[in-house]
Design a protein around this motif. Sequence first.
Motif, mmCIF file in Angstrom:
data_model
loop_
_atom_site.group_PDB
_atom_site.id
_atom_site.type_symbol
_atom_site.label_atom_id
_atom_site.label_comp_id
_atom_site.label_asym_id
_atom_site.label_seq_id
_atom_site.Cartn_x
_atom_site.Cartn_y
_atom_site.Cartn_z
ATOM 1 N N CYS A 12 0.864 -1.196 0.000
ATOM 2 C CA CYS A 12 0.000 0.000 0.000
ATOM 3 C C CYS A 12 0.897 1.241 0.000
ATOM 4 O O CYS A 12 1.845 1.317 0.778
ATOM 5 C CB CYS A 12 -0.898 -0.011 1.242
ATOM 6 N N THR A 14 0.273 4.130 0.995
ATOM 7 C CA THR A 14 0.090 4.996 2.168
ATOM 8 C C THR A 14 0.821 4.451 3.396
ATOM 9 O O THR A 14 1.644 5.133 3.994
ATOM 10 C CB THR A 14 -1.404 5.166 2.498
ATOM 11 N N CYS A 15 0.533 3.200 3.750
ATOM 12 C CA CYS A 15 1.140 2.655 4.969
ATOM 13 C C CYS A 15 2.384 1.823 4.688
ATOM 14 O O CYS A 15 3.135 1.487 5.588
ATOM 15 C CB CYS A 15 0.106 1.826 5.745
ATOM 16 N N CYS A 32 -4.288 -0.276 0.457
ATOM 17 C CA CYS A 32 -4.962 -1.297 1.243
ATOM 18 C C CYS A 32 -6.384 -0.820 1.454
ATOM 19 O O CYS A 32 -6.679 0.350 1.224
ATOM 20 C CB CYS A 32 -4.239 -1.529 2.579
ATOM 21 N N HIS A 35 -6.810 2.262 3.533
ATOM 22 C CA HIS A 35 -6.330 3.528 3.010
ATOM 23 C C HIS A 35 -6.934 3.942 1.679
ATOM 24 O O HIS A 35 -6.751 5.064 1.232
ATOM 25 C CB HIS A 35 -4.794 3.521 2.952
#
Length: 181
Positions: A12, A14-15, A32, A35
């Motif tokens: 992902c 973002t994370c 994910c 997100h």
Amino acid sequence: MATATAAGKARCVTCGKEKSTSRCDGCSQPFCYKHLGDHRQELNKQLDEIEVSRDLFRQTLTEQSAKPENQTLMKQINQWEQDSIAKIRQTANEARKLIMKHTTKYLTEIETKLNTLTKQLRESRAEDDFIEADLQRWNKQLTQMNNELDKPSTIKIQHALTPLINTIRINLSGNLSVLYF
Ligand SMILES: [Zn+2]
Ligand SMILES: [Zn+2]
């Protein structure tokens, strides 16, 4: 960019965790499930900002339609007008000041000449001592003083070759349309 892992899961963006992801159709990035919602929320926020900008522009357009004189172009012409008037006024003031100063000087000179003539006239009358030539001379002196008072020979107003203010031109679609002086 996301790299596929051995398990076939992407990272992902973002994370940064390797999870089950969904690719956003717009940016093709994997998110994910947790997100993906955040990503959509971020896009929604950007759309909100565009709408605020649009509303502001709508307001500006309405205001300008109601008051076309507030346009930047109009303001430029107003500015030129004010600057030109200020320049003319300043020049006229300076010219007046100069003439006033000079006028005081030549009035004093005429005054002195008249006093001399008055003295001569009084003396000549008291002594009863004058002839035709004297009368002619005094007449001529008086006429000269009159002329000098009306139109002093030492002051002249001339027009300068260079214009005091610059002209402005309005070009419409590249064609010279109107020339203002
Ligand atoms: Zn995530
Ligand atoms: Zn996206």
